[in-house]
Motif scaffolding. Sequence first.
Motif, PDB file in Angstrom:
ATOM      1  N   TYR A 193       0.332  -0.932  -0.248  1.00  0.00           N
ATOM      2  CA  TYR A 193       0.081   0.221  -0.082  1.00  0.00           C
ATOM      3  C   TYR A 193       0.964   0.901  -0.259  1.00  0.00           C
ATOM      4  O   TYR A 193       0.441   2.178   0.402  1.00  0.00           O
ATOM      5  CB  TYR A 193      -1.034  -0.193   1.185  1.00  0.00           C
ATOM      6  N   VAL A 194       1.754   1.757  -0.689  1.00  0.00           N
ATOM      7  CA  VAL A 194       2.363   2.430  -0.846  1.00  0.00           C
ATOM      8  C   VAL A 194       2.053   3.788  -1.354  1.00  0.00           C
ATOM      9  O   VAL A 194       2.651   4.924  -0.575  1.00  0.00           O
ATOM     10  CB  VAL A 194       3.905   1.736  -2.033  1.00  0.00           C
ATOM     11  N   ASP A 195       1.171   3.639  -2.005  1.00  0.00           N
ATOM     12  CA  ASP A 195       0.085   4.203  -2.620  1.00  0.00           C
ATOM     13  C   ASP A 195      -1.097   5.024  -1.755  1.00  0.00           C
ATOM     14  O   ASP A 195      -1.852   5.861  -2.598  1.00  0.00           O
ATOM     15  CB  ASP A 195       0.305   4.533  -4.411  1.00  0.00           C
ATOM     16  N   ASP A 196      -1.041   4.106  -0.567  1.00  0.00           N
ATOM     17  CA  ASP A 196      -2.312   4.574  -0.095  1.00  0.00           C
ATOM     18  C   ASP A 196      -2.854   4.473   1.293  1.00  0.00           C
ATOM     19  O   ASP A 196      -2.972   3.755   1.959  1.00  0.00           O
ATOM     20  CB  ASP A 196      -3.739   3.249  -0.627  1.00  0.00           C
ATOM     21  N   ILE A 197      -2.251   5.406   2.535  1.00  0.00           N
ATOM     22  CA  ILE A 197      -1.800   5.987   3.615  1.00  0.00           C
ATOM     23  C   ILE A 197      -3.469   5.085   4.278  1.00  0.00           C
ATOM     24  O   ILE A 197      -3.001   4.019   5.314  1.00  0.00           O
ATOM     25  CB  ILE A 197      -2.116   7.111   3.540  1.00  0.00           C
ATOM     26  N   GLU A 198      -4.356   5.285   4.166  1.00  0.00           N
ATOM     27  CA  GLU A 198      -5.803   4.978   5.087  1.00  0.00           C
ATOM     28  C   GLU A 198      -5.653   3.209   4.604  1.00  0.00           C
ATOM     29  O   GLU A 198      -5.961   2.411   5.871  1.00  0.00           O
ATOM     30  CB  GLU A 198      -6.863   5.178   4.185  1.00  0.00           C
ATOM     31  N   LYS A 199      -5.612   2.664   3.654  1.00  0.00           N
ATOM     32  CA  LYS A 199      -5.513   1.321   3.685  1.00  0.00           C
ATOM     33  C   LYS A 199      -4.794   0.480   4.016  1.00  0.00           C
ATOM     34  O   LYS A 199      -4.346  -0.275   4.921  1.00  0.00           O
ATOM     35  CB  LYS A 199      -5.032   1.031   1.792  1.00  0.00           C
ATOM     36  N   PHE A 200      -3.328   1.134   3.929  1.00  0.00           N
ATOM     37  CA  PHE A 200      -2.267   0.644   4.645  1.00  0.00           C
ATOM     38  C   PHE A 200      -2.875   0.626   6.426  1.00  0.00           C
ATOM     39  O   PHE A 200      -2.515  -0.443   7.762  1.00  0.00           O
ATOM     40  CB  PHE A 200      -0.658   1.495   4.327  1.00  0.00           C
ATOM     41  N   LYS A 201      -3.180   1.627   7.123  1.00  0.00           N
ATOM     42  CA  LYS A 201      -3.701   1.808   8.213  1.00  0.00           C
ATOM     43  C   LYS A 201      -4.580   0.918   8.769  1.00  0.00           C
ATOM     44  O   LYS A 201      -4.396   0.290   9.444  1.00  0.00           O
ATOM     45  CB  LYS A 201      -4.127   3.578   8.801  1.00  0.00           C
ATOM     46  N   ALA A 202      -5.931   0.589   7.738  1.00  0.00           N
ATOM     47  CA  ALA A 202      -6.625   0.283   8.115  1.00  0.00           C
ATOM     48  C   ALA A 202      -6.249  -1.776   7.962  1.00  0.00           C
ATOM     49  O   ALA A 202      -6.115  -2.328   8.680  1.00  0.00           O
ATOM     50  CB  ALA A 202      -7.542  -0.320   7.289  1.00  0.00           C
ATOM     51  N   GLU A 203      -4.956  -1.821   7.470  1.00  0.00           N
ATOM     52  CA  GLU A 203      -4.488  -3.419   7.153  1.00  0.00           C
ATOM     53  C   GLU A 203      -3.507  -4.194   8.044  1.00  0.00           C
ATOM     54  O   GLU A 203      -3.150  -4.956   8.530  1.00  0.00           O
ATOM     55  CB  GLU A 203      -4.126  -3.654   5.541  1.00  0.00           C
ATOM     56  N   HIS A 204      -2.399  -2.894   8.401  1.00  0.00           N
ATOM     57  CA  HIS A 204      -1.520  -2.647   9.233  1.00  0.00           C
ATOM     58  C   HIS A 204      -1.282  -2.406  10.718  1.00  0.00           C
ATOM     59  O   HIS A 204      -0.419  -3.372  11.525  1.00  0.00           O
ATOM     60  CB  HIS A 204      -0.335  -2.643   8.724  1.00  0.00           C
ATOM     61  N   TYR A 205      -1.881  -0.992  10.985  1.00  0.00           N
ATOM     62  CA  TYR A 205      -1.468  -0.684  11.738  1.00  0.00           C
ATOM     63  C   TYR A 205      -2.484  -0.882  13.164  1.00  0.00           C
ATOM     64  O   TYR A 205      -3.753  -0.938  12.804  1.00  0.00           O
ATOM     65  CB  TYR A 205      -1.715   0.986  11.641  1.00  0.00           C
ATOM     66  N   LEU A 206      -1.579  -1.495  14.011  1.00  0.00           N
ATOM     67  CA  LEU A 206      -2.650  -1.584  15.370  1.00  0.00           C
ATOM     68  C   LEU A 206      -2.285  -1.148  16.035  1.00  0.00           C
ATOM     69  O   LEU A 206      -2.837  -1.076  17.468  1.00  0.00           O
ATOM     70  CB  LEU A 206      -1.653  -2.728  15.539  1.00  0.00           C
ATOM     71  N   GLY A 207      -1.715   0.145  16.099  1.00  0.00           N
ATOM     72  CA  GLY A 207      -1.707   1.622  17.298  1.00  0.00           C
ATOM     73  C   GLY A 207      -3.205   1.858  18.119  1.00  0.00           C
ATOM     74  O   GLY A 207      -3.684   1.676  17.365  1.00  0.00           O
TER      75      GLY A 207
END
Length: 315
Positions: free
Chosen positions: A301-315
């Motif tokens: 998800y290099v091009d999509d901050i929101e998708k990266f957060k939804a998929e990987h960010y657990l904070g």
Amino acid sequence: MLIRDCIEKVLVSYLQAAEEGFKEHLIAQFLRRDFPEAVASVAGDRDRLLFKGSAGQGVWAKGPWVGIFDPLVTTTPQSGYYPVYLFREDMQGVYLSLNQGMTEAKALYKSDAKTALRGRAANYRAMLGSQIAQFPELDIDLAPSSKSNDTAFYEAGNICAKFYPVNKLPSEAQLIGDLSQMLSMYQSLLEGETSSETGGAVEGDEPVNLHYEDTTKFRMHKRIERNASLSKEVKKRKGYVCQVCNANFEKIYGELGKEYIEAHHLKPIASLKGAKVALDPVKDFAVLCSNCHRMIHRSGYVDDIEKFKAEHYLG
């Protein structure tokens, strides 16, 4: 104004102009403003490329020039490499040259600057291969009146060029075609140089399953992010708080962390090679802390901050 008309105007008028006062002279202004604008109007990509010209700094230059600069390589004629119209001192013609920054070479190599420029030119020619066929002039003659003139260093810095004599200027269509081919070669050299920058080594945040071509694109992506002037503008526009985890280094580390953040280019890696790279500091970038920046490069998800957060960010 046509490029042909611009070239002809300089060739016909420059020597007489150089006998007159420099300050606010119309020919000097023409080289700084009108000629670059004519080149920009046919070259396109104004959002990324820079178009500049010079008749000298305070005094007349022996050989005026008009250049095109990709910020991923350089923003000035002092460093890197770039396409440039170089006029002979005697105004008997002009070269469209892929040339190098001599100021940088002088600072690094001192009295051996010309030798270094010639050596680097040969290396660039080897990288370009058959692409230089349309620009057969490997040794150019700018008629320098002194070995210390800038024109003498431009001779040494020439990678490849095409000569247009004053009494036989080509048609506008030919000039535009040559310029287009030169710009394509410029982009090709940038891509080739980027692919060899790390000597085949994989960077720590580079996705481990990328094939060679994708690795080349990744390095282009990283080169964009490391462009100092562009990175500075991104941070100025977008601030210093990570757009994924909201980390603020100043709050965490005090003065030490003030204005620390990393610029992340949002252009998808797969679209980089062979394309004109978007460089809008607001639309095409995000600001990330170092941890989130490395993680997003390992994700899909290099091009999509929101998708990266939804998929990987657990904070």
